[in-house]
Design an enzyme around this catalytic site. Structure first.
Site, short mmCIF file in Angstrom:
data_model
loop_
_atom_site.label_atom_id
_atom_site.label_comp_id
_atom_site.label_asym_id
_atom_site.label_seq_id
_atom_site.Cartn_x
_atom_site.Cartn_y
_atom_site.Cartn_z
N GLN A 1 -4.81 -2.07 9.72
CA GLN A 1 -4.76 -3.35 9.00
C GLN A 1 -5.40 -4.45 9.85
OE1 GLN A 1 -3.73 -3.71 5.83
NE2 GLN A 1 -4.09 -5.91 5.80
N LYS B 1 0.84 -1.20 0.00
CA LYS B 1 0.00 0.00 0.00
C LYS B 1 0.88 1.26 0.00
CE LYS B 1 -3.78 -2.51 2.22
NZ LYS B 1 -4.57 -2.82 3.41
N ASP C 1 -11.14 2.60 4.46
CA ASP C 1 -11.63 1.23 4.29
C ASP C 1 -13.14 1.16 4.10
OD1 ASP C 1 -9.63 -0.68 4.35
OD2 ASP C 1 -9.48 -0.65 6.54
#
Ligand code: GUN
Length: 284
Positions: free
Chosen positions: A97, A53, A120
């Site tokens: 994460q 990422k 997200d």
């Protein structure tokens, strides 16, 4: 192999180019796009995903920041890290994460993320927007799957999509998205999971099958209607080898299929970049 490959790397490259342009446009207005990541513990795959990422951010001109916390971090310290990103004007969007190490409350962590910075789309406010059909950041993997099917002209609207798995990051939000009246969706949706008795019989009815269970080789050729599109979104690891939920034999029956590497993964990351630049555009 007879199936057409759904090349996520190719499409993700195009999306990264689009994001690069948008980041440059904001830079022209004096705005820098900043994306943050929080990683807890030393899970190898999670660390590799986060590293990718950051590499993507560097490619498109997004400035990225990282907080790496030890696996024995307390709930309070983890939420304090989220609070720092919430308060940081240089960070437009960030993620924690998942999965978190045992003992940490994932739900409380997700709630601690500022919904405006939730790259997200997993904050309850943003999941609520998805349920309502209101604008907001969409969870990255479901959004990436919809884009990948649409860009490859796979018929979805009016068709039967069978989703294997009901997890928070893929199955559950994808089911909502696929059933919505919007381009590339508008499908009949069935969700199957470990509680369903004859999963194979239901999966065989799918015009599109999305495997998001995280069980290697779960979907075999005999479970697929000939010509169906099959998307492998669930992953598991054998050492450093990425395993797919979709057995290789499926490629002989399916009409379209994602490759084991370069299918859904790059699309998830591309959607993350798009959500980040959107967050910055909204804030500007
Ligand atoms: N781990 C696996 N998928 C995801 C995702 O979409 N977001 C986050 N934050 N963690 C993940």
């Amino acid at each position: 192999m007879t199936a057409t490959l759904l090349d996520g790397e190719l499409l993700a490259g195009k999306i990264r180019a689009e994001v690069t342009d948008r980041v440059a446009r904001l830079a022209g207005e004096g705005i820098t796009v900043g994306l943050g990541t929080i990683l807890v513990g030393d899970d190898g795959p999670s660390a590799r995903y986060v590293a990718m990422k950051h590499a993507d951010c560097a490619e498109v001109g997004i400035v990225s920041a990282h907080e790496h916390l030890p696996s024995d971090v307390s709930q309070r310290e983890l939420e304090a890290a989220a609070a720092r990103f919430n308060a940081d004007p240089a960070i437009n969007a960030y993620l924690v994460q998942l999965p978190l190490p045992p003992g940490l409350d994932e739900e409380r962590v997700l709630i601690s993320v500022d919904p405006d910075k939730d790259v997200d789309g997993l904050h309850p406010v943003n999941l609520g927007r998805l349920v309502m059909g209101a604008p907001g950041p969409l969870p990255c993997t479901p959004a990436g799957i919809v884009e990948l099917l649409y860009a490859n002209d796979v018929p979805v609207e009016g068709k039967h999509v069978v989703i294997i798995g009901r997890g928070l990051t893929i199955g559950r939000p994808l089911a909502l998205l696929m059933a919505m009246k919007r381009t590339g969706c508008n499908a009949a949706v069935t969700v199957v999971h470990t509680g369903v008795k004859d999963m194979a019989e239901l999966v065989r009815q799918g015009d599109v099958v999305v495997a998001a269970a995280g069980r290697a080789g779960l979907v075999t050729a005999d479970m697929i209607k000939p010509g169906a599109a099959v998307v492998g979104a669930g992953t598991s690891w054998e050492g450093k080898k990425l395993l797919s939920d979709v057995d290789e034999s499926v490629a002989e029956v399916a009409g379209w299929i994602t490759p084991r590497i370069g299918g859904v993964g790059p699309m998830t990351r591309a959607m993350l970049l798009r959500n980040a630049v959107r967050a910055a555009e909204r804030a500007s």
